[in-house]
Design an enzyme around this catalytic site. Structure first.
Site, PDB file in Angstrom:
ATOM      1  N   ASP A  87      -0.343  -0.529  -5.012  1.00  0.00           N
ATOM      2  CA  ASP A  87      -1.641  -0.111  -5.538  1.00  0.00           C
ATOM      3  C   ASP A  87      -1.552   1.208  -6.315  1.00  0.00           C
ATOM      4  O   ASP A  87      -2.390   1.496  -7.164  1.00  0.00           O
ATOM      5  CB  ASP A  87      -2.705  -0.027  -4.437  1.00  0.00           C
ATOM      6  CG  ASP A  87      -2.341   0.922  -3.309  1.00  0.00           C
ATOM      7  OD1 ASP A  87      -1.179   1.374  -3.254  1.00  0.00           O
ATOM      8  OD2 ASP A  87      -3.217   1.197  -2.461  1.00  0.00           O
ATOM      9  N   HIS A  88      -0.539   2.011  -6.034  1.00  0.00           N
ATOM     10  CA  HIS A  88      -0.264   3.250  -6.771  1.00  0.00           C
ATOM     11  C   HIS A  88       1.069   3.775  -6.269  1.00  0.00           C
ATOM     12  O   HIS A  88       1.759   3.119  -5.484  1.00  0.00           O
ATOM     13  CB  HIS A  88      -1.379   4.293  -6.582  1.00  0.00           C
ATOM     14  CG  HIS A  88      -1.777   4.509  -5.157  1.00  0.00           C
ATOM     15  ND1 HIS A  88      -0.954   5.136  -4.235  1.00  0.00           N
ATOM     16  CD2 HIS A  88      -2.893   4.162  -4.477  1.00  0.00           C
ATOM     17  CE1 HIS A  88      -1.554   5.167  -3.059  1.00  0.00           C
ATOM     18  NE2 HIS A  88      -2.725   4.571  -3.174  1.00  0.00           N
ATOM     19  N   LYS A  99       1.131   9.959  -5.019  1.00  0.00           N
ATOM     20  CA  LYS A  99      -0.237   9.567  -4.681  1.00  0.00           C
ATOM     21  C   LYS A  99      -1.195  10.756  -4.807  1.00  0.00           C
ATOM     22  O   LYS A  99      -0.923  11.854  -4.331  1.00  0.00           O
ATOM     23  CB  LYS A  99      -0.254   9.037  -3.250  1.00  0.00           C
ATOM     24  CG  LYS A  99      -1.630   8.667  -2.710  1.00  0.00           C
ATOM     25  CD  LYS A  99      -1.519   8.148  -1.283  1.00  0.00           C
ATOM     26  CE  LYS A  99      -2.888   7.821  -0.708  1.00  0.00           C
ATOM     27  NZ  LYS A  99      -2.791   7.282   0.680  1.00  0.00           N
ATOM     28  N   HIS A 151     -10.937  -2.219   1.539  1.00  0.00           N
ATOM     29  CA  HIS A 151     -11.262  -0.816   1.263  1.00  0.00           C
ATOM     30  C   HIS A 151     -12.161  -0.642   0.040  1.00  0.00           C
ATOM     31  O   HIS A 151     -12.037   0.334  -0.707  1.00  0.00           O
ATOM     32  CB  HIS A 151      -9.981   0.026   1.096  1.00  0.00           C
ATOM     33  CG  HIS A 151     -10.194   1.478   1.445  1.00  0.00           C
ATOM     34  ND1 HIS A 151      -9.217   2.434   1.328  1.00  0.00           N
ATOM     35  CD2 HIS A 151     -11.304   2.141   1.903  1.00  0.00           C
ATOM     36  CE1 HIS A 151      -9.677   3.610   1.705  1.00  0.00           C
ATOM     37  NE2 HIS A 151     -10.941   3.460   2.058  1.00  0.00           N
ATOM     38  N   HIS A 162       1.387   2.358   4.173  1.00  0.00           N
ATOM     39  CA  HIS A 162       0.436   3.430   4.450  1.00  0.00           C
ATOM     40  C   HIS A 162       0.678   3.920   5.886  1.00  0.00           C
ATOM     41  O   HIS A 162       0.994   3.126   6.772  1.00  0.00           O
ATOM     42  CB  HIS A 162      -0.985   2.896   4.299  1.00  0.00           C
ATOM     43  CG  HIS A 162      -2.041   3.948   4.186  1.00  0.00           C
ATOM     44  ND1 HIS A 162      -2.408   4.754   5.234  1.00  0.00           N
ATOM     45  CD2 HIS A 162      -2.824   4.321   3.142  1.00  0.00           C
ATOM     46  CE1 HIS A 162      -3.371   5.569   4.850  1.00  0.00           C
ATOM     47  NE2 HIS A 162      -3.644   5.346   3.581  1.00  0.00           N
ATOM     48  N   ASP A 173       0.847  -1.198   0.000  1.00  0.00           N
ATOM     49  CA  ASP A 173       0.000   0.000   0.000  1.00  0.00           C
ATOM     50  C   ASP A 173       0.884   1.250   0.000  1.00  0.00           C
ATOM     51  O   ASP A 173       1.681   1.448   0.925  1.00  0.00           O
ATOM     52  CB  ASP A 173      -0.889  -0.023   1.245  1.00  0.00           C
ATOM     53  CG  ASP A 173      -2.060   0.932   1.151  1.00  0.00           C
ATOM     54  OD1 ASP A 173      -2.158   1.651   0.148  1.00  0.00           O
ATOM     55  OD2 ASP A 173      -2.877   0.953   2.080  1.00  0.00           O
ATOM     56  N   ASP A 174       0.762   2.087  -1.025  1.00  0.00           N
ATOM     57  CA  ASP A 174       1.484   3.371  -1.111  1.00  0.00           C
ATOM     58  C   ASP A 174       2.988   3.219  -1.341  1.00  0.00           C
ATOM     59  O   ASP A 174       3.746   4.145  -1.049  1.00  0.00           O
ATOM     60  CB  ASP A 174       1.282   4.205   0.162  1.00  0.00           C
ATOM     61  CG  ASP A 174      -0.121   4.788   0.275  1.00  0.00           C
ATOM     62  OD1 ASP A 174      -1.013   4.361  -0.481  1.00  0.00           O
ATOM     63  OD2 ASP A 174      -0.328   5.654   1.144  1.00  0.00           O
ATOM     64  N   LYS A 183      -5.822  -5.754   3.384  1.00  0.00           N
ATOM     65  CA  LYS A 183      -6.678  -4.593   3.140  1.00  0.00           C
ATOM     66  C   LYS A 183      -7.678  -4.845   2.011  1.00  0.00           C
ATOM     67  O   LYS A 183      -7.314  -5.387   0.972  1.00  0.00           O
ATOM     68  CB  LYS A 183      -5.790  -3.395   2.794  1.00  0.00           C
ATOM     69  CG  LYS A 183      -6.545  -2.159   2.316  1.00  0.00           C
ATOM     70  CD  LYS A 183      -5.608  -1.008   2.049  1.00  0.00           C
ATOM     71  CE  LYS A 183      -6.328   0.174   1.416  1.00  0.00           C
ATOM     72  NZ  LYS A 183      -5.464   1.363   1.281  1.00  0.00           N
ATOM     73  N   CYS A 199      -6.140   4.627  -3.651  1.00  0.00           N
ATOM     74  CA  CYS A 199      -6.338   3.202  -3.396  1.00  0.00           C
ATOM     75  C   CYS A 199      -7.704   2.657  -3.804  1.00  0.00           C
ATOM     76  O   CYS A 199      -7.783   1.648  -4.508  1.00  0.00           O
ATOM     77  CB  CYS A 199      -6.061   2.883  -1.937  1.00  0.00           C
ATOM     78  SG  CYS A 199      -6.936   3.939  -0.776  1.00  0.00           S
TER      79      CYS A 199
END
Length: 597
Positions: free
Chosen positions: A350-351, A376, A144, A298, A43-44, A142, A83
């Site tokens: 994810d990005h 992001k 979300h 994250h 994540d991130d 995760k 996300c």
């Protein structure tokens, strides 16, 4: 003797035929044995945080090993720089706009677990397609993408309803409110405004009571009651959803049961890793899909004593090295069970990394996106879209190859579907392409001639990879306004916005050649690029063709007949939808961490 010899021959022939049939059955079984899939998403994570993508100060030997034993993609792109829309596109192989998961304003991701928005039940994920092919499917970590629609417990957006046989993890996400002392993430300025309004109303009410009590002004008791009721209501509006944020949003679920509320963050990484490993071990004898959706990196960042102070980049670097250790443990689990040659492992983010924000506790909280501009939430800038992409499959994919062609997170859906033997056509428009021909070297060109870069429902940029050319042109229609001007991000708000006064419109659009200028620092012009007019013309035609695939398009409320899931109405907290262990609103439970999985 002749008779006995004949009888013996017949027996031998029978045995031989039986053995031949058995061997044929076994060999046939092996030949059609379907591969396993282990998908690892951070994540991130910034593309520049990983050694094999150029970082020489953070140690990532296990991720680097995956790349050396498999294939590294250098132009792997997320479908969105945030996300919720990125993950929706990843799961479905379709731009998030098609699923109603593109925001129209400030709401760009799901804000409350007790909201009614989420990945629509009508959508089809790669997990659902593989489940229909007999795969055991699991999601650890995760999600979300929503939980409930109309009532607590309907679980219409839940992973179990989207093809995952097993779910353990965060139905929401990890965010600062989950850890005391880390501040707030969700609508922090709105919280402040509501708090100030409540204080103002309270002071005003006390003043009126004082004035009336002193007989200075004749104020009706009814007016005071009304003002008192408004003050109580205003307090409830911000106090309930915001002050109990850790209880409402920071929870753990096992399938559809809330097992910890609020969750204990300190032990979260170890528990998620254990669940992911145990899922593989439980399913060693049957085809499986595991999506390990990690909660690193994250914010808030983890403080694991085993990694604290070990990196050269403070707490953030420590977290990256912990991620790498976890990736090593996952690879070790696959290899030790003898599954390596029949398992496709995939690693990504994810990005792009979140480059904004810092606190006194951690000078660096976000990732490094190498020389790519932005990060992001920053529209179509490359830093928020370009992510690591590594595929490892010993015996099937040649080790050490590098693929420089444009690819997308949305490509996983058709790739997994094909590898699982799913030959049924899709009833909906897909934006991803099967990656195996490219990964196996059977073709040299990506099927992505054009890629569309959305921020919310707004088309910020388009990239064009012309046939017969190494160039990858990026055309920007909108770019976020950095604050302060000339800075590298929207530091005053922590998250850039996609619309209105928050962006600049470019007419003519900005044009870059990512092949020669990957940092997007030198806009092309008719004087510097002979194909400048052609680039704009071809891009305009591609945008028109793309928009024609958005049937029944009526933005911002309805695209492809799917209501927008990121409206204020669907995003704000609704008590009757809030997942809860125990009796609402007294939600409290702690997971038994000694549980044998």
């Amino acid at each position: 003797m002749a008779w006995l010899s004949s009888r013996t021959v017949v027996s031998v022939l029978h045995i031989a035929c039986l053995l031949l049939l058995l061997w044929g059955d076994v060999s046939g079984h092996e030949s059609v044995r379907r591969p396993n899939f282990v998908l690892l998403m951070v994540d991130d994570l910034g593309i520049g945080d990983v050694g094999c993508y150029g970082n020489d100060t953070i140690r990532t030997p296990n991720i680097d090993r995956l790349a050396s034993e498999g294939i590294k993609l250098t132009q792997h792109v997320a479908a969105a720089p945030l996300c919720t829309p990125s993950r929706a596109a990843f799961m479905t192989g379709r731009y998030a706009l098609r699923s109603g998961m593109g925001g129209t304003g400030r709401v760009q991701v799901l804000l409350f677990l007790g909201g009614s928005g989420g990945l629509p039940p009508s959508e089809t994920t790669f997990a659902k397609r593989l489940q229909q092919q007999g795969y055991t499917t699991g999601l650890v970590g995760k999600w979300h993408l929503g939980v409930n629609c109309e009532r607590r417990g309907d679980h219409c957006h839940h992973p179990n309803q989207h093809g995952f046989s097993y779910f353990y993890g965060l139905p929401f996400t990890l965010f600062n409110d989950c850890v005391p002392g880390e501040g707030g993430d969700v609508l922090a300025d709105l919280q402040k405004t509501l708090r100030n309004l409540t204080i103002f109303l309270g002071i005003g009410l006390l003043t009126l009571v004082f004035v009336r009590g002193c007989g200075l002004v004749d104020i009706s008791l009814r007016l005071l009651v009304v003002l008192f009721s408004v003050s109580i209501l205003a307090t409830a509006v911000w106090w309930m959803p915001f002050k109990f944020m850790p209880t409402w949003n920071c929870i753990l679920m096992r399938n559809q049961e809330v097992v910890e509320q609020p969750m204990t963050v300190e032990t979260l990484p170890q528990r998620l890793l254990r669940e992911a490993q145990q899922f593989i071990k439980r399913n060693v004898d049957r085809p499986f899909l595991l999506f390990f959706s990690m909660v690193h990196v994250h914010t808030p960042l983890f403080r694991n004593p085993a990694f604290a102070g070990k990196s050269l980049h403070g707490l953030y670097g420590d977290n990256i090295e912990e991620v790498d250790w976890m990736i090593g443990k996952m690879t070790e689990t696959v290899d030790s069970l003898g599954l390596a040659n029949n398992t496709l492992m995939y690693f990504t983010s994810d990005h792009g990394g979140h480059i904004e924000g810092s606190t006194s506790r951690a000078s660096q909280q976000g990732g490094w996106n190498s020389f790519y501009k932005g990060g992001k939430a920053m529209g179509g800038w490359e830093g928020g879209l370009r992510v690591p992409g590594i595929f490892r499959w010993p015996g099937r994919l040649a080790p050490g190859r590098v693929v420089d062609e444009p690819t997308s997170l949305m490509d996983l859906y058709p790739t997994l579907k094909t590898l699982a033997g799913d030959t049924q056509p899709d009833s909906r428009h897909l934006d991803g392409h099967d990656l195996m021909p490219l990964l196996e070297g059977k073709v040299e060109r990506s099927e992505h001639e054009f890629m569309f870069h959305y921020c919310g429902i707004y088309l910020h940029a388009v990239r064009w990879h012309p046939p017969g050319s190494d160039s990858v042109f990026k055309v920007h229609f909108f770019t976020p306004n950095f604050s302060p001007p000339g800075a590298g991000g929207c530091y005053n708000t922590r998250i850039c916005q996609c619309f209105g006064k928050h962006v600049s419109h470019h007419d003519p659009p900005l044009v870059f050649d990512l092949f020669r200028d990957p940092s997007e620092s030198k806009p092309l012009s008719p004087e510097t690029e002979p194909r400048h007019s052609e680039i704009l013309a071809q891009t305009a035609k591609a945008v028109e063709r793309h928009r024609n695939t958005l049937v029944n398009r009526q933005p911002p409320d309805d695209v492809n007949g799917v209501p927008n899931q990121l409206t204020w109405e669907k995003s704000l907290w609704k008590p009757w939808l809030q997942p809860c262990c125990g009796t609402f609103p007294f939600c409290s439970c702690t997971e038994d961490n000694t549980r044998s999985v």
